[in-house]
Structures are given as structure tokens and as C-alpha cells.
Design a protein around this motif. Sequence first.
Motif, PDB file in Angstrom:
ATOM      1  N   MET A 176       0.828  -1.202   0.000  1.00  5.64           N
ATOM      2  CA  MET A 176       0.000   0.000   0.000  1.00  5.64           C
ATOM      3  C   MET A 176       0.869   1.261   0.000  1.00  5.64           C
ATOM      4  N   TRP A 177       1.838   1.317   0.928  1.00  2.00           N
ATOM      5  CA  TRP A 177       2.664   2.518   1.036  1.00  2.00           C
ATOM      6  C   TRP A 177       3.589   2.687  -0.169  1.00  2.00           C
ATOM      7  N   ALA A 178       4.052   1.564  -0.719  1.00  2.00           N
ATOM      8  CA  ALA A 178       4.914   1.650  -1.903  1.00  2.00           C
ATOM      9  C   ALA A 178       4.158   2.291  -3.059  1.00  2.00           C
ATOM     10  N   ASN A 179       2.923   1.863  -3.276  1.00  2.00           N
ATOM     11  CA  ASN A 179       2.138   2.431  -4.369  1.00  2.00           C
ATOM     12  C   ASN A 179       1.782   3.888  -4.106  1.00  2.00           C
ATOM     13  N   LEU A 180       1.491   4.211  -2.852  1.00  2.00           N
ATOM     14  CA  LEU A 180       1.172   5.605  -2.536  1.00  2.00           C
ATOM     15  C   LEU A 180       2.386   6.502  -2.778  1.00  2.00           C
ATOM     16  N   LEU A 181       3.562   6.052  -2.319  1.00  2.00           N
ATOM     17  CA  LEU A 181       4.764   6.862  -2.476  1.00  2.00           C
ATOM     18  C   LEU A 181       5.206   6.945  -3.935  1.00  2.00           C
ATOM     19  N   ILE A 182       5.068   5.840  -4.675  1.00  2.00           N
ATOM     20  CA  ILE A 182       5.415   5.866  -6.102  1.00  2.00           C
ATOM     21  C   ILE A 182       4.519   6.866  -6.829  1.00  2.00           C
ATOM     22  N   GLY A 183       3.240   6.841  -6.481  1.00  2.00           N
ATOM     23  CA  GLY A 183       2.301   7.771  -7.111  1.00  2.00           C
ATOM     24  C   GLY A 183       2.649   9.213  -6.800  1.00  2.00           C
TER      25      GLY A 183
END
Length: 387
Positions: A155-162
Motif C-alpha cells: 500500500m505505502w509503496a504504491n502511494l509513495l510511487i504515485g
Amino acid sequence: MSSSPAPHHVATKKEGIPLGKIAGIPVYLAYSWFIIAGFTIIAYGPVLMHDYRGLGSWAYLVAFGYSVLLAISVLIHELAHALSAKVFKWPTEKIVLNLWGGHTQFESFTASPGKAVIVAMAGPAANFLLAGALAPFVLGRSFEGVWDLLANILMWANLLIGIFNVLPGTPLDGGRLVESAVWKATGSQDKGAIAAGWSGRAIAVALFFWFIVRPFLTGAGLDITFSLITVLVCGFLWMGASGSIHHAQLRSRLYLVSAGGLAEPAVGVPNSATVADVLAIAPAGSPAVVICGPDGRPQGVVDGPAVAAVPYEATTTTPVTAVAHALAAGAYVPEWSKGQELIQYLAQLEGGEYAVVDHNGIVTGLLRQEAVVTAITGKEARRSGRP
């Protein structure tokens, strides 16, 4: 985590480990990806072993899972680029997952400011959607143990990548917003790319100051692992932004590249000619003299100093081929050739000289590589030392 067009011949290069195709798009895992995977294991394995003592040495496997989930997040991001591009019929050549995340490589296509923004923003949008879909399960503690840990990471990886990719500067996707805005306002994509590149440089400097310089000046202390990651990311941003500026500056000068306009005057002689024939048409070493075969195709270029070294009494018996050096196979271009098409063709040839011919195949000029480089860069090219 970027997208870019490239000529088709790039597809023949060794990209890494092929992972198959998704929606007909080849996906590769570059060997450089294992560097970030190894770094993740070394950096976070001990941390997980300490925080989750029940894992034991399995903590290193979970750390490897971090890097795999990050790669999956990047793949989702790049797939969103590729699939949205399909809507506009932009042919996607490949997706590559690498040390810096990944990139989607397109074949040649015709873009517009609006379409470029849509394709660029599709990547971060996919990451935000996945993070949003996972949020209820993660925040609601639907998972336990290691699975909860991995769900949090995803979840956090996708949020930060975005979030990272919507920053308004090249090579990030947000740079397309800047590029397209300037492109729309000025009518020049190159000016937009240069503006986005400078914005990317500013972001790199700002991140370095905020996460490295500021803590150092305030005495807050620096985490070695985090600082190393920050330096690598800022370096990646700076190099990508600088590359974008450089390429845009070169593209903006393509109109200056014309075979007929850059070539020096030249005449053609048959390969059966003698040095005396050359002296008759170019007594002072000008115009340049190109040797042509029986079929009329250019084969070589006469060397002025070699001609001057031939004794006068031997000029009528010395063949022109004895005072010339060969042209590379196919090293001749129509005098109307210009721009990107001309450069791409010359890039496939060996050597630094190219005969220029008219509509009838008659030699009219000699184009030297130095003249092309000078036209593109605005700087004098270095001499290669060859005749």
C-alpha cells in the motif's frame, strides 16, 4: 518510471531476463534490478529480524519480498502507461524493470500535449488506485503477521510511487505536465522538454537540501541508509533531467541538419580515372573528388595530400584509387535529406564521410560527420585524425 519513444532498432538490444508478455507487451527484468534487491535485503533484513524476532533468518526472505512488491508496483505503473497509450494507438515496444524502477519504451509515434499528459498520468493514477484499494484492508487490520507487513508495504509503496511521480519535473511523470503546458503555450515540444528538465533539476536540488543539507545544518543527524537512497534518487533525477534538456536542445537544432546545406562541393569521377584527371577538375584540391563505381555509386574519396605527393610525370599513369580512401558501404545520401531521418540513417553507417547525390544520382557534395555534429550541437566537432 518513465515513458519515452525510441527507434525500433532498440528492441534488438539485450534487455535482461524476459518475463513474458502482458497484453502483448514484452516485459524484461534488467540485471540491474538485482542491485536494488540485494540492497533491500542487506538494509532491511536485520531490521525485520530485530522487530519480528519470530521470523529468524526468514526476515531476509521477507526483505526480498519488499523488493518484489516494489517491482510489482512499478510494473503496474508502467502497464498503465502502456495500456493508456494503446488507446491512442502508440505502439509499445517493451517494459523494463530496472535499478531505477522501470520504464516503458514506445516506438515512434505522434504525440500531442493532451495525449502526452493522459499517458503520463495513467501511471501514478494506477498506483493511487491500488493504494486506495488496499487501504481498507490494511487500516482495518484484515491481515496478520507477515501478511499484514507485506500488505502495508504494498500500500505505502504504491502511494509513495504515485506521489513521487507526480512531482512536476522530468524524468518523473509530472514533468509531462510542465512539458505539455509549455508545449501548448509556445507550440514547441522542445521548449516544453527543456522547461520540464530544469524543473526536474530544481526538484533534485530541493530534495537533496531538505533530506540531506537541512538535517545536517540543524544537527538532527543523518540515517546512513536513508541518506544513501536520497543521494541515489537525487542523482537519478539530476541525470534524467539533464539528459532531457540536452536531447531537447539537440532536437531543436535538427532543422539545421540538411545534406545539401552542410555538404561541401564535390564532383564524381569513375574509378578508372587517373590522378591527372583529378588535377584537371580540382587543381587546388577543391572541390572534393568522389570516386564512383561502374554503376555510378560512390566508392571512395580522393585524398588531397596523397594527390600532391604524386610526381608530375606519374600523374597520367597513377590510378585515382591509389590516392583515395574507401567510403563505408551505403555512405551516400540524397541532397534533400534532412533532420531526424538523415541523422538516423547516418548513425547506422561506419566512417565519417558521406557522398551527396542529386535526383539523377550525380555526386554534388561531400558531407562530413564534423559538419553534422557542429550543426546539431553548435560546437566544433573534434577531429578523428583519419584522412
